[in-house]
Design an enzyme around this catalytic site. Structure first.
Site, PDB file in Angstrom:
ATOM      1  N   ASN A 137       0.865  -1.183   0.000  1.00 48.90           N
ATOM      2  CA  ASN A 137       0.000   0.000   0.000  1.00 48.90           C
ATOM      3  C   ASN A 137       0.898   1.228   0.000  1.00 48.90           C
ATOM      4  OD1 ASN A 137      -1.785   2.075   0.512  1.00 48.90           O
ATOM      5  ND2 ASN A 137      -2.216   1.461   2.628  1.00 48.90           N
ATOM      6  N   LYS A 181      -0.004   4.237  -0.220  1.00 54.92           N
ATOM      7  CA  LYS A 181      -0.699   5.405   0.332  1.00 54.92           C
ATOM      8  C   LYS A 181      -0.503   6.600  -0.616  1.00 54.92           C
ATOM      9  CE  LYS A 181       0.258   3.509   4.850  1.00 54.92           C
ATOM     10  NZ  LYS A 181       0.084   3.668   6.266  1.00 54.92           N
ATOM     11  N   HIS A 224      -9.486   0.923   4.846  1.00 57.50           N
ATOM     12  CA  HIS A 224      -8.220   1.143   5.567  1.00 57.50           C
ATOM     13  C   HIS A 224      -8.483   2.071   6.746  1.00 57.50           C
ATOM     14  CE1 HIS A 224      -4.131   2.424   6.452  1.00 57.50           C
ATOM     15  NE2 HIS A 224      -3.713   1.377   5.780  1.00 57.50           N
ATOM     16  N   GLU A 249      -6.938   4.489   7.877  1.00 53.66           N
ATOM     17  CA  GLU A 249      -6.739   5.919   7.595  1.00 53.66           C
ATOM     18  C   GLU A 249      -7.974   6.513   6.927  1.00 53.66           C
ATOM     19  OE1 GLU A 249      -2.985   5.583   5.548  1.00 53.66           O
ATOM     20  OE2 GLU A 249      -2.031   4.983   7.438  1.00 53.66           O
ATOM     21  N   GLU A 270      -5.300  -5.062  10.576  1.00 57.46           N
ATOM     22  CA  GLU A 270      -4.293  -4.027  10.763  1.00 57.46           C
ATOM     23  C   GLU A 270      -4.580  -3.261  12.056  1.00 57.46           C
ATOM     24  OE1 GLU A 270      -2.348  -2.841   6.821  1.00 57.46           O
ATOM     25  OE2 GLU A 270      -4.130  -1.624   7.031  1.00 57.46           O
ATOM     26  N   GLY A 311       2.568   2.106  10.607  1.00 61.36           N
ATOM     27  CA  GLY A 311       3.544   3.179  10.447  1.00 61.36           C
ATOM     28  C   GLY A 311       4.259   3.569  11.725  1.00 61.36           C
ATOM     29  N   SER A 357       3.506  -2.334  10.231  1.00 67.95           N
ATOM     30  CA  SER A 357       4.955  -2.352  10.468  1.00 67.95           C
ATOM     31  C   SER A 357       5.609  -3.685  10.097  1.00 67.95           C
ATOM     32  CB  SER A 357       5.262  -1.967  11.920  1.00 67.95           C
ATOM     33  OG  SER A 357       4.818  -0.642  12.182  1.00 67.95           O
TER      34      SER A 357
HETATM   35  C1  PEP Z   1      -0.722   0.095   5.937  1.00 63.37           C
HETATM   36  O1  PEP Z   1      -0.826   1.281   5.724  1.00 63.37           O
HETATM   37  O2  PEP Z   1      -1.595  -0.657   5.488  1.00 63.37           O
HETATM   38  C2  PEP Z   1       0.411  -0.393   6.695  1.00 63.37           C
HETATM   39  C3  PEP Z   1       0.367  -1.616   7.149  1.00 63.37           C
HETATM   40  O3  PEP Z   1       1.446   0.475   6.905  1.00 63.37           O
HETATM   41  P1  PEP Z   1       2.899   0.129   7.539  1.00 63.37           P
HETATM   42  O4  PEP Z   1       3.370  -1.157   6.941  1.00 63.37           O
HETATM   43  O5  PEP Z   1       3.778   1.289   7.142  1.00 63.37           O
HETATM   44  O6  PEP Z   1       2.716   0.022   9.004  1.00 63.37           O
END
Ligand code: PEP
Length: 249
Positions: free
Chosen positions: A11, A13, A97, A99, A167, A173, A212
């Site tokens: 992803n 983003k 997601h 976000e 998630e 992040g 992460s």
């Molecule tokens: C994500 O945005 O779906 C995600 C898992 O981000 P990150 O791997 O940077 O934590």
């Protein structure tokens, strides 16, 4: 039932200008030279979906969107429909997601409507769920996550290709990850809802872990029971890191 190939999806983003396609090309070159055990997808911003799909056409890396509008077309300034993503060459789409749930007040019902749109356009939805830190600290993780799965997955998914991504919001992040036992506990709970909802078919739906994931922790996370792949944010932006995760699936 045979176990489906894990899915490793990146992803990006709101990151990436045209030059970033070089990273996607590098991922595709490595995947095509030595096909990995996992299916691989990259989800760039909408502006790059068409160009990335053109750059990777015919290879082993699929291209996806990061969101879509529920409607197919209309007076929705700035939005992109599932049909538009498919028209650009996308074959998957990330939905719900955190976000977007947090920043755009996306409810489970809206995510379910967007999932129907994805199916209508022939896209494979990756439906995201996850608890906040406050919810985890209040011991509400399983209640929140299973509630999101029940509310965000319409029954029309039966017989269709789709994935769920767990998630934890606090792991995205941040460099923080749940313990392997915590990941397993949630994935097993999601699996139970999928089986309750879709029967034997629910046993084969990939449940991705996201938050992460990096080359150094991917192997142990991907080995956890009921983890069927990873949704990768930051570490999908650089081919070397993303390939390091793909190699561990
Ligand atoms: C994500 O945005 O779906 C995600 C898992 O981000 P990150 O791997 O940077 O934590």
């Amino acid at each position: 039932m045979t176990t489906p190939r894990p899915l490793i999806a990146g992803n990006w983003k709101m990151n990436g200008l045209e030059v970033a396609l070089d990273e996607a090309r590098a991922v595709a070159a490595a995947v095509d030279a030595q096909p990995p055990a996992a299916r691989v997808a990259l989800c760039p911003p909408a502006t790059l979906v068409h160009r990335m799909a053109q750059a990777l056409v015919g290879g082993g890396v699929a291209v996806g969107g990061q969101d879509c509008r529920a409607e197919a077309s209309g007076a929705f300034t700035g939005d992109v429909s599932a049909e538009m993503l498919a028209d650009c060459g996308a074959t998957l789409v990330i939905l719900g997601h955190s976000e977007r749930r947090a920043g755009y007040d996306e409810t489970d019902a809206l995510v379910a409507a967007k999932t129907l749109a994805a199916l209508r356009a022939g896209l494979e939805p990756i439906i995201c769920v996850g608890e906040t830190l406050a919810e985890r600290e209040a011991a509400r993780t399983l209640e929140i996550v299973t509630g999101q799965v029940r509310g965000s997955l319409p029954p029309e998914l039966a017989g269709k290709a789709f994935a769920v991504a767990y998630e934890p919001v606090w792991a995205i992040g941040t460099g923080l990850t749940p313990t392997l036992a915590q990941i397993e506990e949630v994935h097993v709970a999601i699996r139970a809802v999928l089986v309750e909802r879709f029967g034997a078919e629910g046993a084969g739906v990939p449940i991705l872990y996201g938050g992460s994931v990096k080359p150094s922790n991917a192997a142990e996370i991907l080995a956890v029971k009921d983890v069927g792949g990873a949704l990768v944010g930051g570490a999908s932006l650089k081919a070397e890191d993303f390939l390091g995760i793909i190699a561990r699936a």
